[in-house]
Scaffold this motif. Structure first.
Motif, PDB file in Angstrom:
ATOM      1  N   PRO B  79     118.734  67.329 -65.662  1.00 20.91           N
ATOM      2  CA  PRO B  79     119.267  68.173 -66.412  1.00 20.91           C
ATOM      3  C   PRO B  79     118.508  68.937 -67.656  1.00 20.91           C
ATOM      4  N   ASN B  80     117.696  68.096 -68.052  1.00 24.72           N
ATOM      5  CA  ASN B  80     116.712  68.685 -68.880  1.00 24.72           C
ATOM      6  C   ASN B  80     115.235  68.875 -68.423  1.00 24.72           C
ATOM      7  N   PRO B  81     114.810  69.992 -68.031  1.00 22.38           N
ATOM      8  CA  PRO B  81     113.594  70.200 -67.385  1.00 22.38           C
ATOM      9  C   PRO B  81     112.471  70.030 -68.327  1.00 22.38           C
ATOM     10  N   VAL B  82     112.549  70.031 -69.750  1.00 23.83           N
ATOM     11  CA  VAL B  82     111.474  69.899 -70.683  1.00 23.83           C
ATOM     12  C   VAL B  82     111.227  68.238 -70.930  1.00 23.83           C
ATOM     13  N   LEU B  83     112.279  67.688 -70.762  1.00 22.16           N
ATOM     14  CA  LEU B  83     112.089  66.088 -70.971  1.00 22.16           C
ATOM     15  C   LEU B  83     111.026  65.527 -70.626  1.00 22.16           C
ATOM     16  N   ALA B  84     110.651  65.856 -69.313  1.00 20.97           N
ATOM     17  CA  ALA B  84     109.225  65.365 -69.034  1.00 20.97           C
ATOM     18  C   ALA B  84     108.106  65.563 -69.891  1.00 20.97           C
ATOM     19  N   ALA B  85     108.095  66.662 -70.280  1.00 25.31           N
ATOM     20  CA  ALA B  85     106.789  67.169 -71.215  1.00 25.31           C
ATOM     21  C   ALA B  85     106.914  66.389 -72.728  1.00 25.31           C
ATOM     22  N   PHE B  86     107.838  66.214 -73.243  1.00 26.04           N
ATOM     23  CA  PHE B  86     108.070  65.510 -74.348  1.00 26.04           C
ATOM     24  C   PHE B  86     107.953  63.853 -74.161  1.00 26.04           C
ATOM     25  N   ARG B  87     108.238  63.289 -72.819  1.00 23.60           N
ATOM     26  CA  ARG B  87     108.054  61.805 -72.652  1.00 23.60           C
ATOM     27  C   ARG B  87     106.461  61.758 -72.409  1.00 23.60           C
ATOM     28  N   HIS B  88     105.811  62.790 -71.558  1.00 21.86           N
ATOM     29  CA  HIS B  88     104.428  62.597 -71.446  1.00 21.86           C
ATOM     30  C   HIS B  88     103.634  62.785 -72.703  1.00 21.86           C
ATOM     31  N   ALA B  89     104.077  63.537 -73.743  1.00 25.79           N
ATOM     32  CA  ALA B  89     103.300  63.708 -74.917  1.00 25.79           C
ATOM     33  C   ALA B  89     103.758  62.201 -75.624  1.00 25.79           C
ATOM     34  N   ASP B  90     104.538  61.697 -75.472  1.00 27.42           N
ATOM     35  CA  ASP B  90     105.169  60.643 -76.336  1.00 27.42           C
ATOM     36  C   ASP B  90     104.245  59.521 -75.881  1.00 27.42           C
ATOM     37  N   GLN B  91     104.096  59.403 -74.229  1.00 31.62           N
ATOM     38  CA  GLN B  91     103.420  58.274 -73.788  1.00 31.62           C
ATOM     39  C   GLN B  91     101.914  58.236 -74.052  1.00 31.62           C
ATOM     40  N   HIS B  92     101.465  59.665 -74.064  1.00 29.53           N
ATOM     41  CA  HIS B  92      99.999  59.802 -74.113  1.00 29.53           C
ATOM     42  C   HIS B  92      99.716  60.286 -75.674  1.00 29.53           C
ATOM     43  N   ARG B  93     100.344  60.012 -76.703  1.00 33.76           N
ATOM     44  CA  ARG B  93     100.368  60.301 -78.007  1.00 33.76           C
ATOM     45  C   ARG B  93      98.594  60.747 -78.376  1.00 33.76           C
ATOM     46  N   HIS B  94      98.055  59.715 -78.101  1.00 27.57           N
ATOM     47  CA  HIS B  94      96.589  59.504 -78.433  1.00 27.57           C
ATOM     48  C   HIS B  94      95.883  60.690 -77.945  1.00 27.57           C
ATOM     49  N   LEU B  95      96.065  60.864 -76.676  1.00 24.48           N
ATOM     50  CA  LEU B  95      95.644  62.113 -75.906  1.00 24.48           C
ATOM     51  C   LEU B  95      96.003  63.369 -76.382  1.00 24.48           C
ATOM     52  N   TRP B  96      97.379  63.545 -76.543  1.00 28.36           N
ATOM     53  CA  TRP B  96      97.622  64.546 -76.933  1.00 28.36           C
ATOM     54  C   TRP B  96      97.312  65.052 -78.492  1.00 28.36           C
ATOM     55  N   LYS B  97      97.272  64.026 -79.408  1.00 27.57           N
ATOM     56  CA  LYS B  97      96.926  64.326 -80.669  1.00 27.57           C
ATOM     57  C   LYS B  97      95.520  64.979 -80.470  1.00 27.57           C
ATOM     58  N   ALA B  98      94.776  64.318 -79.936  1.00 26.48           N
ATOM     59  CA  ALA B  98      93.065  64.664 -80.003  1.00 26.48           C
ATOM     60  C   ALA B  98      93.103  65.973 -79.213  1.00 26.48           C
ATOM     61  N   LEU B  99      93.894  66.223 -78.259  1.00 23.26           N
ATOM     62  CA  LEU B  99      93.705  67.470 -77.293  1.00 23.26           C
ATOM     63  C   LEU B  99      94.412  68.700 -77.776  1.00 23.26           C
ATOM     64  N   ALA B 100      95.711  68.391 -77.956  1.00 27.83           N
ATOM     65  CA  ALA B 100      96.531  69.523 -78.532  1.00 27.83           C
ATOM     66  C   ALA B 100      96.675  69.878 -80.053  1.00 27.83           C
ATOM     67  N   GLY B 101      96.362  68.805 -80.671  1.00 29.99           N
ATOM     68  CA  GLY B 101      96.667  68.697 -82.124  1.00 29.99           C
ATOM     69  C   GLY B 101      95.636  69.581 -83.004  1.00 29.99           C
ATOM     70  N   LYS B 102      95.941  69.584 -84.197  1.00 34.58           N
ATOM     71  CA  LYS B 102      95.201  70.450 -85.167  1.00 34.58           C
ATOM     72  C   LYS B 102      93.767  70.074 -85.064  1.00 34.58           C
ATOM     73  N   ARG B 103      93.491  68.871 -85.041  1.00 35.57           N
ATOM     74  CA  ARG B 103      91.830  68.495 -85.031  1.00 35.57           C
ATOM     75  C   ARG B 103      91.072  68.721 -83.832  1.00 35.57           C
ATOM     76  N   GLY B 104      92.038  68.924 -82.535  1.00 30.52           N
ATOM     77  CA  GLY B 104      91.427  69.276 -81.442  1.00 30.52           C
ATOM     78  C   GLY B 104      90.704  70.498 -81.284  1.00 30.52           C
ATOM     79  N   ALA B 105      90.229  70.800 -80.109  1.00 28.15           N
ATOM     80  CA  ALA B 105      89.497  71.992 -79.873  1.00 28.15           C
ATOM     81  C   ALA B 105      90.706  73.412 -79.468  1.00 28.15           C
TER      82      ALA B 105
END
Lengths: 192, 192
Positions: B79-105
DNA sequence: ACCCTGCTGAACACTGTGTTCGGAAAGGGG
DNA sequence: CCCCTTTCCGAACACAGTGTTCAGCAGGGT
Protein backbone atom coordinates in the motif's frame (compact mmCIF):
# COMPACT_ATOMS: atom_id res chain seq x y z
CA UNK A 1 40.86 53.83 -5.92
CA UNK A 2 37.56 52.28 -5.12
CA UNK A 3 36.46 52.20 -8.72
CA UNK A 4 39.46 50.18 -9.82
CA UNK A 5 38.89 47.64 -7.10
CA UNK A 6 35.24 47.21 -7.90
CA UNK A 7 36.01 46.86 -11.59
CA UNK A 8 38.53 44.10 -10.96
CA UNK A 9 36.21 42.21 -8.68
CA UNK A 10 33.42 42.46 -11.23
CA UNK A 11 35.65 41.22 -14.01
CA UNK A 12 36.56 38.19 -11.94
CA UNK A 13 32.99 37.44 -10.92
CA UNK A 14 31.77 37.72 -14.46
CA UNK A 15 34.54 35.50 -15.78
CA UNK A 16 33.69 32.86 -13.22
CA UNK A 17 30.00 32.86 -14.09
CA UNK A 18 30.76 32.51 -17.80
CA UNK A 19 33.17 29.68 -17.15
CA UNK A 20 30.68 27.86 -14.93
CA UNK A 21 28.14 27.81 -17.74
CA UNK A 22 30.80 26.64 -20.15
CA UNK A 23 32.53 23.86 -18.29
CA UNK A 24 31.04 23.49 -14.82
CA UNK A 25 32.41 24.84 -11.58
CA UNK A 26 34.67 21.99 -10.55
CA UNK A 27 36.58 21.93 -13.83
CA UNK A 28 37.57 25.55 -13.47
CA UNK A 29 41.01 26.51 -12.21
CA UNK A 30 42.05 29.84 -10.79
CA UNK A 31 44.26 30.22 -13.84
CA UNK A 32 41.21 29.92 -16.10
CA UNK A 33 39.45 32.67 -14.23
CA UNK A 34 42.28 35.17 -14.26
CA UNK A 35 43.07 34.44 -17.90
CA UNK A 36 39.46 35.06 -18.85
CA UNK A 37 39.24 38.20 -16.73
CA UNK A 38 42.71 39.30 -17.85
CA UNK A 39 43.79 39.93 -14.30
CA UNK A 40 47.08 39.18 -12.60
CA UNK A 41 47.42 36.13 -10.42
CA UNK A 42 48.43 37.99 -7.31
CA UNK A 43 45.59 40.44 -7.85
CA UNK A 44 43.16 37.58 -7.63
CA UNK A 45 44.52 36.49 -4.29
CA UNK A 46 44.54 40.09 -3.09
CA UNK A 47 40.77 40.17 -3.47
CA UNK A 48 39.64 36.64 -2.71
CA UNK A 49 41.12 33.88 -0.64
CA UNK A 50 40.23 31.18 -3.16
CA UNK A 51 37.79 30.06 -5.83
CA UNK A 52 35.00 29.36 -3.36
CA UNK A 53 35.36 32.81 -1.88
CA UNK A 54 34.90 34.38 -5.29
CA UNK A 55 31.82 32.28 -5.85
CA UNK A 56 30.30 33.14 -2.50
CA UNK A 57 30.76 36.84 -3.12
CA UNK A 58 28.43 36.35 -6.08
CA UNK A 59 25.86 34.62 -3.91
CA UNK A 60 25.79 37.53 -1.51
CA UNK A 61 24.87 39.90 -4.28
CA UNK A 62 22.19 37.59 -5.57
CA UNK A 63 20.60 36.67 -2.29
CA UNK A 64 20.35 40.29 -1.27
CA UNK A 65 18.16 41.14 -4.24
CA UNK A 66 16.23 37.90 -3.84
CA UNK A 67 15.42 38.48 -0.19
CA UNK A 68 14.50 42.05 -0.87
CA UNK A 69 12.21 41.06 -3.71
CA UNK A 70 10.54 38.36 -1.65
CA UNK A 71 10.05 40.64 1.30
CA UNK A 72 8.44 43.26 -0.90
CA UNK A 73 6.03 40.72 -2.30
CA UNK A 74 5.14 39.41 1.13
CA UNK A 75 4.66 42.81 2.66
CA UNK A 76 2.70 43.95 -0.35
CA UNK A 77 0.19 41.23 0.46
CA UNK A 78 0.90 39.26 -2.68
CA UNK A 79 -1.52 36.33 -2.95
CA UNK A 80 1.28 33.95 -3.93
CA UNK A 81 4.30 34.16 -1.65
CA UNK A 82 6.61 32.11 -3.88
CA UNK A 83 5.97 34.08 -7.03
CA UNK A 84 8.77 36.45 -6.14
CA UNK A 85 11.25 33.59 -6.09
CA UNK A 86 10.20 32.30 -9.51
CA UNK A 87 10.25 35.82 -10.92
CA UNK A 88 13.68 36.48 -9.51
CA UNK A 89 15.00 33.25 -10.97
CA UNK A 90 13.46 34.15 -14.31
CA UNK A 91 14.94 37.63 -14.35
CA UNK A 92 18.36 36.39 -13.33
CA UNK A 93 18.38 33.19 -15.34
CA UNK A 94 22.05 33.49 -16.15
CA UNK A 95 22.98 33.88 -12.52
CA UNK A 96 20.66 31.17 -11.27
CA UNK A 97 21.82 28.69 -13.84
CA UNK A 98 25.41 29.23 -12.90
CA UNK A 99 24.83 29.29 -9.17
CA UNK A 100 21.93 26.96 -8.52
CA UNK A 101 22.05 24.72 -11.57
CA UNK A 102 23.70 21.41 -12.28
CA UNK A 103 26.98 22.90 -13.41
CA UNK A 104 27.16 25.16 -10.42
CA UNK A 105 29.01 24.39 -7.26
CA UNK A 106 27.75 22.44 -4.33
CA UNK A 107 28.57 25.29 -1.97
CA UNK A 108 26.30 27.46 -3.98
CA UNK A 109 23.30 25.18 -4.17
CA UNK A 110 23.48 24.75 -0.42
CA UNK A 111 23.67 28.51 -0.08
CA UNK A 112 20.68 29.16 -2.28
CA UNK A 113 18.78 26.41 -0.56
CA UNK A 114 19.53 27.77 2.85
CA UNK A 115 18.47 31.27 1.83
CA UNK A 116 15.12 30.08 0.59
CA UNK A 117 14.74 27.93 3.67
CA UNK A 118 15.39 30.86 5.95
CA UNK A 119 12.89 33.03 4.21
CA UNK A 120 10.31 30.25 4.15
CA UNK A 121 10.84 29.21 7.74
CA UNK A 122 9.87 32.56 9.22
CA UNK A 123 6.61 32.53 7.37
CA UNK A 124 5.65 28.88 7.39
CA UNK A 125 5.97 28.24 11.06
CA UNK A 126 3.33 30.76 11.98
CA UNK A 127 1.00 29.57 9.27
CA UNK A 128 1.03 25.79 9.67
CA UNK A 129 -1.88 24.44 11.72
CA UNK A 130 -1.56 21.79 14.40
CA UNK A 131 -2.86 18.25 14.20
CA UNK A 132 -0.78 16.92 11.31
CA UNK A 133 2.79 15.73 10.79
CA UNK A 134 5.44 17.54 12.85
CA UNK A 135 6.14 20.95 11.41
CA UNK A 136 9.75 20.13 10.63
CA UNK A 137 8.65 17.28 8.37
CA UNK A 138 6.12 19.35 6.47
CA UNK A 139 8.59 22.16 6.24
CA UNK A 140 11.23 19.91 4.75
CA UNK A 141 8.70 18.51 2.34
CA UNK A 142 7.56 21.91 1.12
CA UNK A 143 10.99 23.47 0.93
CA UNK A 144 12.76 20.70 -0.91
CA UNK A 145 9.99 20.51 -3.46
CA UNK A 146 10.12 24.28 -3.92
CA UNK A 147 13.87 24.29 -4.39
CA UNK A 148 13.59 21.23 -6.61
CA UNK A 149 11.02 22.84 -8.87
CA UNK A 150 12.87 26.14 -9.01
CA UNK A 151 16.19 24.68 -10.04
CA UNK A 152 14.67 22.10 -12.38
CA UNK A 153 12.66 24.75 -14.16
CA UNK A 154 15.68 26.99 -14.70
CA UNK A 155 18.16 24.23 -15.37
CA UNK A 156 16.06 22.43 -17.95
CA UNK A 157 14.66 25.58 -19.55
CA UNK A 158 11.09 24.44 -19.20
CA UNK A 159 8.72 26.76 -21.04
CA UNK A 160 6.46 27.85 -18.21
CA UNK A 161 6.10 31.41 -17.00
CA UNK A 162 7.04 32.33 -13.44
CA UNK A 163 3.34 32.87 -12.73
CA UNK A 164 2.45 29.39 -13.97
CA UNK A 165 5.22 27.79 -11.96
CA UNK A 166 4.26 29.64 -8.81
CA UNK A 167 0.61 28.74 -9.30
CA UNK A 168 1.35 25.09 -9.84
CA UNK A 169 3.64 24.91 -6.87
CA UNK A 170 1.21 26.67 -4.58
CA UNK A 171 -1.64 24.48 -5.71
CA UNK A 172 0.32 21.32 -4.98
CA UNK A 173 1.75 22.64 -1.73
CA UNK A 174 -1.48 23.97 -0.31
CA UNK A 175 -3.50 20.87 -1.03
CA UNK A 176 -0.79 18.67 0.46
CA UNK A 177 -0.97 20.61 3.70
CA UNK A 178 -4.71 20.86 3.49
CA UNK A 179 -5.10 17.12 3.10
CA UNK A 180 -2.47 16.07 5.61
CA UNK A 181 -3.70 18.38 8.34
CA UNK A 182 -7.35 17.91 7.59
CA UNK A 183 -8.33 21.50 8.01
CA UNK A 184 -11.11 23.38 6.40
CA UNK A 185 -10.81 26.22 3.94
CA UNK A 186 -9.48 28.48 6.62
CA UNK A 187 -5.93 27.55 5.80
CA UNK A 188 -6.19 28.71 2.24
CA UNK A 189 -7.38 32.09 3.47
CA UNK A 190 -4.59 32.49 5.95
CA UNK A 191 -2.04 31.94 3.22
CA UNK A 192 -3.60 34.58 1.07
CA UNK B 1 43.50 -14.56 -7.09
CA UNK B 2 39.91 -13.56 -7.09
CA UNK B 3 39.65 -13.58 -3.33
CA UNK B 4 42.64 -11.33 -2.87
CA UNK B 5 41.25 -8.85 -5.38
CA UNK B 6 37.87 -8.69 -3.73
CA UNK B 7 39.44 -8.27 -0.33
CA UNK B 8 41.53 -5.34 -1.49
CA UNK B 9 38.59 -3.64 -3.14
CA UNK B 10 36.51 -4.09 -0.02
CA UNK B 11 39.23 -2.66 2.17
CA UNK B 12 39.38 0.43 -0.01
CA UNK B 13 35.63 0.90 -0.17
CA UNK B 14 35.28 0.56 3.56
CA UNK B 15 38.13 2.96 4.22
CA UNK B 16 36.50 5.53 1.96
CA UNK B 17 33.14 5.27 3.68
CA UNK B 18 34.72 5.70 7.11
CA UNK B 19 36.70 8.69 5.95
CA UNK B 20 33.64 10.32 4.39
CA UNK B 21 31.83 10.21 7.72
CA UNK B 22 34.91 11.58 9.45
CA UNK B 23 35.92 14.47 7.26
CA UNK B 24 33.65 14.69 4.22
CA UNK B 25 34.32 13.44 0.75
CA UNK B 26 36.08 16.41 -0.76
CA UNK B 27 38.66 16.66 1.98
CA UNK B 28 39.81 13.12 1.37
CA UNK B 29 42.93 12.41 -0.67
CA UNK B 30 43.85 9.16 -2.33
CA UNK B 31 46.71 8.98 0.11
CA UNK B 32 44.28 9.06 3.03
CA UNK B 33 42.34 6.17 1.61
CA UNK B 34 45.27 3.88 0.95
CA UNK B 35 46.83 4.68 4.29
CA UNK B 36 43.60 3.81 6.05
CA UNK B 37 43.13 0.64 4.02
CA UNK B 38 46.84 -0.17 4.29
CA UNK B 39 47.10 -0.75 0.58
CA UNK B 40 49.84 0.23 -1.84
CA UNK B 41 49.42 3.29 -3.99
CA UNK B 42 49.84 1.47 -7.27
CA UNK B 43 47.38 -1.15 -6.12
CA UNK B 44 44.75 1.51 -5.75
CA UNK B 45 45.24 2.67 -9.30
CA UNK B 46 45.25 -0.91 -10.51
CA UNK B 47 41.68 -1.29 -9.26
CA UNK B 48 40.13 2.13 -9.69
CA UNK B 49 40.87 4.98 -12.02
CA UNK B 50 40.38 7.61 -9.33
CA UNK B 51 38.56 8.58 -6.16
CA UNK B 52 35.23 9.04 -7.90
CA UNK B 53 35.49 5.61 -9.44
CA UNK B 54 35.95 4.03 -6.04
CA UNK B 55 32.93 5.91 -4.75
CA UNK B 56 30.75 4.94 -7.67
CA UNK B 57 31.59 1.28 -7.20
CA UNK B 58 29.97 1.62 -3.79
CA UNK B 59 26.86 3.20 -5.27
CA UNK B 60 26.39 0.30 -7.65
CA UNK B 61 26.28 -2.11 -4.78
CA UNK B 62 23.82 0.03 -2.85
CA UNK B 63 21.46 0.89 -5.67
CA UNK B 64 21.17 -2.73 -6.69
CA UNK B 65 19.76 -3.74 -3.31
CA UNK B 66 17.61 -0.61 -3.17
CA UNK B 67 16.04 -1.17 -6.56
CA UNK B 68 15.46 -4.80 -5.78
CA UNK B 69 13.83 -3.96 -2.48
CA UNK B 70 11.59 -1.31 -4.01
CA UNK B 71 10.58 -3.56 -6.88
CA UNK B 72 9.60 -6.30 -4.47
CA UNK B 73 7.41 -3.92 -2.51
CA UNK B 74 5.77 -2.55 -5.62
CA UNK B 75 5.08 -5.93 -7.16
CA UNK B 76 3.83 -7.22 -3.85
CA UNK B 77 1.12 -4.57 -4.06
CA UNK B 78 2.38 -2.78 -0.99
CA UNK B 79 0.00 0.00 0.00
CA UNK B 80 2.88 2.38 0.54
CA UNK B 81 5.32 2.32 -2.36
CA UNK B 82 7.95 4.50 -0.70
CA UNK B 83 8.19 2.50 2.49
CA UNK B 84 10.84 0.31 0.90
CA UNK B 85 13.05 3.34 0.31
CA UNK B 86 12.77 4.56 3.89
CA UNK B 87 13.39 1.05 5.21
CA UNK B 88 16.43 0.62 3.01
CA UNK B 89 17.84 3.94 4.16
CA UNK B 90 17.19 2.94 7.76
CA UNK B 91 18.88 -0.43 7.39
CA UNK B 92 21.87 1.04 5.61
CA UNK B 93 22.15 4.23 7.59
CA UNK B 94 25.92 4.17 7.53
CA UNK B 95 26.00 3.83 3.77
CA UNK B 96 23.28 6.37 3.15
CA UNK B 97 24.84 8.93 5.40
CA UNK B 98 28.15 8.61 3.63
CA UNK B 99 26.70 8.50 0.13
CA UNK B 100 23.58 10.64 0.21
CA UNK B 101 24.28 12.89 3.20
CA UNK B 102 25.81 16.31 3.50
CA UNK B 103 29.35 15.06 3.82
CA UNK B 104 28.98 12.77 0.86
CA UNK B 105 29.96 13.63 -2.65
CA UNK B 106 27.93 15.49 -5.17
CA UNK B 107 28.38 12.70 -7.69
CA UNK B 108 26.80 10.39 -5.25
CA UNK B 109 23.77 12.47 -4.34
CA UNK B 110 23.03 12.91 -8.00
CA UNK B 111 23.38 9.17 -8.43
CA UNK B 112 21.01 8.34 -5.58
CA UNK B 113 18.59 10.96 -6.78
CA UNK B 114 18.62 9.64 -10.31
CA UNK B 115 18.04 6.08 -9.10
CA UNK B 116 15.01 7.06 -7.11
CA UNK B 117 13.77 9.18 -9.98
CA UNK B 118 14.07 6.30 -12.41
CA UNK B 119 12.17 3.97 -10.17
CA UNK B 120 9.50 6.56 -9.45
CA UNK B 121 9.09 7.66 -13.04
CA UNK B 122 8.02 4.27 -14.31
CA UNK B 123 5.30 4.05 -11.73
CA UNK B 124 4.11 7.63 -11.46
CA UNK B 125 3.51 8.26 -15.10
CA UNK B 126 0.87 5.57 -15.38
CA UNK B 127 -0.79 6.60 -12.14
CA UNK B 128 -1.15 10.36 -12.52
CA UNK B 129 -4.52 11.49 -13.85
CA UNK B 130 -5.01 14.13 -16.52
CA UNK B 131 -6.46 17.57 -15.99
CA UNK B 132 -3.87 18.94 -13.60
CA UNK B 133 -0.39 20.38 -13.91
CA UNK B 134 1.84 18.80 -16.57
CA UNK B 135 3.09 15.44 -15.36
CA UNK B 136 6.72 16.52 -15.43
CA UNK B 137 6.00 19.30 -12.95
CA UNK B 138 4.13 17.10 -10.52
CA UNK B 139 6.78 14.45 -10.91
CA UNK B 140 9.55 16.89 -10.08
CA UNK B 141 7.56 18.15 -7.11
CA UNK B 142 6.99 14.69 -5.69
CA UNK B 143 10.45 13.35 -6.34
CA UNK B 144 12.42 16.26 -4.95
CA UNK B 145 10.34 16.28 -1.81
CA UNK B 146 10.84 12.53 -1.42
CA UNK B 147 14.59 12.78 -1.86
CA UNK B 148 14.64 15.81 0.39
CA UNK B 149 12.79 14.07 3.18
CA UNK B 150 14.83 10.89 2.86
CA UNK B 151 18.21 12.57 3.07
CA UNK B 152 17.12 15.06 5.73
CA UNK B 153 15.77 12.29 7.92
CA UNK B 154 18.97 10.26 7.68
CA UNK B 155 21.34 13.18 7.77
CA UNK B 156 19.81 14.86 10.79
CA UNK B 157 19.05 11.64 12.66
CA UNK B 158 15.42 12.56 13.16
CA UNK B 159 13.71 10.10 15.52
CA UNK B 160 10.92 8.83 13.29
CA UNK B 161 10.50 5.25 12.17
CA UNK B 162 10.63 4.37 8.48
CA UNK B 163 6.92 3.61 8.69
CA UNK B 164 6.14 7.00 10.12
CA UNK B 165 8.24 8.75 7.52
CA UNK B 166 6.72 6.82 4.66
CA UNK B 167 3.27 7.47 6.03
CA UNK B 168 3.78 11.18 6.44
CA UNK B 169 5.28 11.49 3.00
CA UNK B 170 2.49 9.57 1.35
CA UNK B 171 -0.11 11.59 3.17
CA UNK B 172 1.38 14.84 1.95
CA UNK B 173 2.08 13.54 -1.54
CA UNK B 174 -1.30 11.97 -2.16
CA UNK B 175 -3.30 14.92 -1.00
CA UNK B 176 -1.18 17.30 -3.06
CA UNK B 177 -1.97 15.33 -6.20
CA UNK B 178 -5.56 14.79 -5.24
CA UNK B 179 -6.11 18.45 -4.56
CA UNK B 180 -4.24 19.76 -7.56
CA UNK B 181 -5.87 17.42 -10.08
CA UNK B 182 -9.34 17.40 -8.63
CA UNK B 183 -10.35 20.71 -10.07
CA UNK B 184 -12.97 21.77 -12.56
CA UNK B 185 -10.19 22.18 -15.10
CA UNK B 186 -10.71 25.83 -15.74
CA UNK B 187 -7.61 26.83 -13.88
CA UNK B 188 -5.27 24.39 -15.57
CA UNK B 189 -6.35 25.18 -19.07
CA UNK B 190 -4.77 28.57 -18.71
CA UNK B 191 -1.50 26.96 -17.65
CA UNK B 192 -1.35 24.44 -20.46
C1' DA C 1 58.99 -26.36 -4.78
C1' DC C 2 57.57 -23.64 -8.27
C1' DC C 3 54.68 -20.47 -10.71
C1' DC C 4 51.63 -17.02 -11.35
C1' DT C 5 49.01 -13.46 -10.09
C1' DG C 6 48.51 -9.67 -7.57
C1' DC C 7 50.59 -6.39 -4.25
C1' DT C 8 54.36 -3.02 -3.03
C1' DG C 9 56.55 1.46 -2.70
C1' DA C 10 59.89 4.56 -4.36
C1' DA C 11 60.62 7.69 -8.02
C1' DC C 12 58.89 10.68 -11.46
C1' DA C 13 56.38 14.10 -14.31
C1' DC C 14 52.68 16.95 -14.06
C1' DT C 15 48.89 20.07 -12.68
C1' DG C 16 47.12 23.26 -9.64
C1' DT C 17 47.44 26.17 -5.31
C1' DG C 18 48.63 30.13 -2.68
C1' DT C 19 52.58 33.51 -1.43
C1' DT C 20 56.05 36.91 -2.13
C1' DC C 21 58.11 40.91 -3.95
C1' DG C 22 60.15 44.37 -7.04
C1' DG C 23 58.47 47.12 -10.33
C1' DA C 24 54.92 49.11 -13.58
C1' DA C 25 50.63 51.56 -14.22
C1' DA C 26 46.73 54.34 -13.13
C1' DG C 27 44.24 57.77 -10.94
C1' DG C 28 43.65 61.96 -7.83
C1' DG C 29 45.30 66.28 -5.56
C1' DG C 30 48.08 70.03 -5.72
C1' DC D 1 52.01 68.87 -15.21
C1' DC D 2 54.25 66.27 -11.59
C1' DC D 3 54.00 63.66 -7.45
C1' DC D 4 52.19 60.26 -4.43
C1' DT D 5 49.33 56.70 -3.20
C1' DT D 6 46.86 52.85 -4.35
C1' DT D 7 46.33 49.08 -7.13
C1' DC D 8 47.81 45.77 -10.37
C1' DC D 9 51.20 42.78 -12.61
C1' DG D 10 53.72 38.50 -13.32
C1' DA D 11 57.63 35.72 -12.55
C1' DA D 12 59.49 32.75 -9.21
C1' DC D 13 58.84 29.68 -5.51
C1' DA D 14 57.36 26.05 -2.19
C1' DC D 15 54.01 22.88 -1.64
C1' DA D 16 50.23 19.34 -2.04
C1' DG D 17 48.01 16.02 -4.64
C1' DT D 18 47.50 13.10 -8.90
C1' DG D 19 48.36 9.25 -11.77
C1' DT D 20 52.18 6.26 -13.95
C1' DT D 21 56.00 3.19 -14.11
C1' DC D 22 58.80 -0.57 -12.87
C1' DA D 23 61.72 -3.76 -10.52
C1' DG D 24 61.00 -6.70 -6.95
C1' DC D 25 58.38 -9.22 -3.36
C1' DA D 26 54.68 -12.39 -1.26
C1' DG D 27 51.69 -16.05 -0.94
C1' DG D 28 47.98 -19.10 -2.49
C1' DG D 29 47.16 -22.97 -5.99
C1' DT D 30 48.62 -27.08 -8.36
Amino acid sequence: MDRRVRRTRDLLRRALLDLILEKGYDRITVQDVIDRADVGRSTFYAHFTDKDDLLLSGLEEMSVTLEEQMRRHLEGGDPNPVLAAFRHADQHRHLWKALAGKRGAEVMRDGVRRRIYDIGLRRLHSVLPEGGPPHEVTFEFLMSSLVGLLTWWIDEDRPYTPEQMADMYMRLAISSVHGAYDVSGQFWKSVQ
